[in-house]
Design a protein around this motif. Structure first.
Motif, PDB file in Angstrom:
ATOM      1  N   TYR A   1      69.299  54.019  68.926  1.00 25.93           N
ATOM      2  CA  TYR A   1      69.152  54.983  67.834  1.00 25.93           C
ATOM      3  C   TYR A   1      68.350  54.372  66.689  1.00 25.93           C
ATOM      4  CZ  TYR A   1      70.220  58.348  64.187  1.00 25.93           C
ATOM      5  OH  TYR A   1      70.105  59.282  63.177  1.00 25.93           O
ATOM      6  N   VAL A   2      68.651  53.117  66.373  1.00 24.49           N
ATOM      7  CA  VAL A   2      67.946  52.440  65.282  1.00 24.49           C
ATOM      8  C   VAL A   2      66.453  52.314  65.592  1.00 24.49           C
ATOM      9  CG1 VAL A   2      67.687  50.236  64.077  1.00 24.49           C
ATOM     10  CG2 VAL A   2      69.970  51.181  64.490  1.00 24.49           C
ATOM     11  N   LEU A   3      66.117  51.936  66.818  1.00 26.22           N
ATOM     12  CA  LEU A   3      64.724  51.682  67.175  1.00 26.22           C
ATOM     13  C   LEU A   3      63.947  52.949  67.506  1.00 26.22           C
ATOM     14  CD1 LEU A   3      65.106  48.500  69.420  1.00 26.22           C
ATOM     15  CD2 LEU A   3      64.478  48.621  67.013  1.00 26.22           C
ATOM     16  N   PHE A   4      64.593  53.901  68.197  1.00 33.26           N
ATOM     17  CA  PHE A   4      63.871  55.074  68.679  1.00 33.26           C
ATOM     18  C   PHE A   4      63.834  56.228  67.680  1.00 33.26           C
ATOM     19  CE2 PHE A   4      65.533  53.719  73.114  1.00 33.26           C
ATOM     20  CZ  PHE A   4      64.535  52.767  73.212  1.00 33.26           C
ATOM     21  N   TYR A   5      64.911  56.386  66.907  1.00 37.70           N
ATOM     22  CA  TYR A   5      65.049  57.615  66.135  1.00 37.70           C
ATOM     23  C   TYR A   5      64.939  57.456  64.613  1.00 37.70           C
ATOM     24  CZ  TYR A   5      66.355  59.997  70.430  1.00 37.70           C
ATOM     25  OH  TYR A   5      66.329  60.537  71.683  1.00 37.70           O
ATOM     26  N   ASN A   6      65.268  56.307  64.065  1.00 36.56           N
ATOM     27  CA  ASN A   6      65.233  56.199  62.609  1.00 36.56           C
ATOM     28  C   ASN A   6      64.961  54.769  62.143  1.00 36.56           C
ATOM     29  OD1 ASN A   6      65.302  57.268  60.070  1.00 36.56           O
ATOM     30  ND2 ASN A   6      67.411  57.991  60.164  1.00 36.56           N
ATOM     31  N   PRO A   7      63.908  54.123  62.666  1.00 36.95           N
ATOM     32  CA  PRO A   7      63.669  52.725  62.294  1.00 36.95           C
ATOM     33  C   PRO A   7      63.354  52.532  60.816  1.00 36.95           C
ATOM     34  CG  PRO A   7      61.802  53.639  63.504  1.00 36.95           C
ATOM     35  CD  PRO A   7      62.904  54.636  63.606  1.00 36.95           C
ATOM     36  N   ALA A   8      62.621  53.483  60.208  1.00 38.60           N
ATOM     37  CA  ALA A   8      62.234  53.326  58.798  1.00 38.60           C
ATOM     38  C   ALA A   8      63.465  53.261  57.901  1.00 38.60           C
ATOM     39  CB  ALA A   8      61.326  54.481  58.376  1.00 38.60           C
ATOM     40  N   PHE A   9      64.441  54.128  58.158  1.00 37.94           N
ATOM     41  CA  PHE A   9      65.649  54.142  57.333  1.00 37.94           C
ATOM     42  C   PHE A   9      66.408  52.829  57.450  1.00 37.94           C
ATOM     43  CE2 PHE A   9      70.279  54.733  57.228  1.00 37.94           C
ATOM     44  CZ  PHE A   9      70.442  55.161  55.921  1.00 37.94           C
ATOM     45  N   PHE A  10      66.552  52.328  58.675  1.00 39.81           N
ATOM     46  CA  PHE A  10      67.365  51.131  58.874  1.00 39.81           C
ATOM     47  C   PHE A  10      66.642  49.862  58.424  1.00 39.81           C
ATOM     48  CE2 PHE A  10      69.434  54.080  61.865  1.00 39.81           C
ATOM     49  CZ  PHE A  10      70.739  53.943  61.410  1.00 39.81           C
TER      50      PHE A  10
END
Length: 284
Positions: free
Chosen positions: A81-90
């Motif tokens: 989820y961190v890498l595929f869907y919302n990397p900028a936020f994390f």
């Protein structure tokens, strides 16, 4: 606007509350999926008829494997989820990566985590990677089904807006005023119930005697079911639609179709292992 819509059911997000301890539906889905999958897997392992002889995995080994696959699902799902869907936020909020209770899990990441767990455990215990993969994926639709139901109860991952031809459309609390497809239930049916039924029939027909056949079939059929469901599911807002109206879920599923097809062909060409053939031939 549809001539009939269904009001979203008001369901308490907390399934079980004992004093200060609160178990939410999403966590309960994971727990029940793992427990029911473990029970079903033990039943498959104990049936020599399904394997044409003793299963290549002992029940005690399966018991030990549960912890490995659980960690694989959680770590892989969150990492995906961190890498595929919302990397900028994390990247901006790295501490949020550990806040699993706020949601955010990727099936494709969880699947890769399971693959890693299967390979490492099989190598460590000198058992067949493909057979362990077959068992793991034969029971996986149970967890997927329960997980999609939990998504529905939580009112997340809702579908695209629906028209008058969809009388079962639902107005989700956080989905705006327009009725939407209950895509979580579509996925529960396709990726959960249908996939489980297909694999169960294959198992009963002797698919476990061809290592990798159930694994490959799960990968390919899940990917096709996921792509079909994505046509009704609203894309994640931070990503939206990608090239040509594709979604991230569709793109991540394409390699799965290819990998699944390769595993299926290899299983058929490999045939039934010689020790199983001899066991079958030696029976009256």
């Amino acid at each position: 606007m549809p001539f009939l819509t269904i009001t979203f059911p008001e369901i308490d997000p907390v399934a079980i509350s004992i004093g200060p301890l609160a178990i939410r539906w999403y966590a309960l889905a994971y727990i029940c999926g793992i427990v029911f999958g473990w029970i079903y897997a033990r039943a498959l392992i104990r049936s020599e008829r399904l394997w044409g002889g003793p299963a290549p995995i002992a029940p005690v080994q399966l018991d030990d494997f549960i912890l490995w696959v659980t960690l694989g699902i959680i770590i892989g799902g969150r990492t995906g989820y961190v890498l595929f869907y919302n990397p900028a936020f994390f990247i901006q909020n790295p501490a949020a990566i550990l806040k699993l209770w706020e949601g955010g899990m990727s099936f494709h990441g969880g699947f890769l985590g399971c693959v890693a767990a299967v390979m490492l455990f099989a190598l460590k215990n000198n058992i067949s990677i493909l057979s362990l993969g077959d068992i793991t994926t034969a029971v996986a639709p149970i967890g997927i089904f329960l997980g999609r139901l939990a998504n529905f109860i939580k009112g997340e991952l809702w579908g695209r807006t629906a028209d008058a031809s969809v009388p079962w459309a639902i107005v989700f609390p956080d989905g705006g005023p327009l009725p939407r497809h209950p895509s979580q239930l579509y996925e529960a049916g396709l990726e959960g119930l249908l996939l489980f039924a297909v694999l169960a029939v294959m198992v009963r027909m002797g698919a476990l005697k061809r290592p990798g056949l159930i694994l490959g079939s799960f990968i390919a059929i899940y990917a096709l079911a996921r792509i079909a469901s994505e046509f009704f599911r609203e894309p994640d807002p931070q990503l939206g639609f990608l090239w040509g109206g594709l979604t991230m879920g569709m793109l991540l599923s394409v390699p799965m179709i290819i990998a699944g097809g390769i595993l299926i062909m290899m299983a058929w060409r490999r045939g039934t292992p010689q020790h199983i053939e001899k066991s079958i031939q030696g029976r009256p």
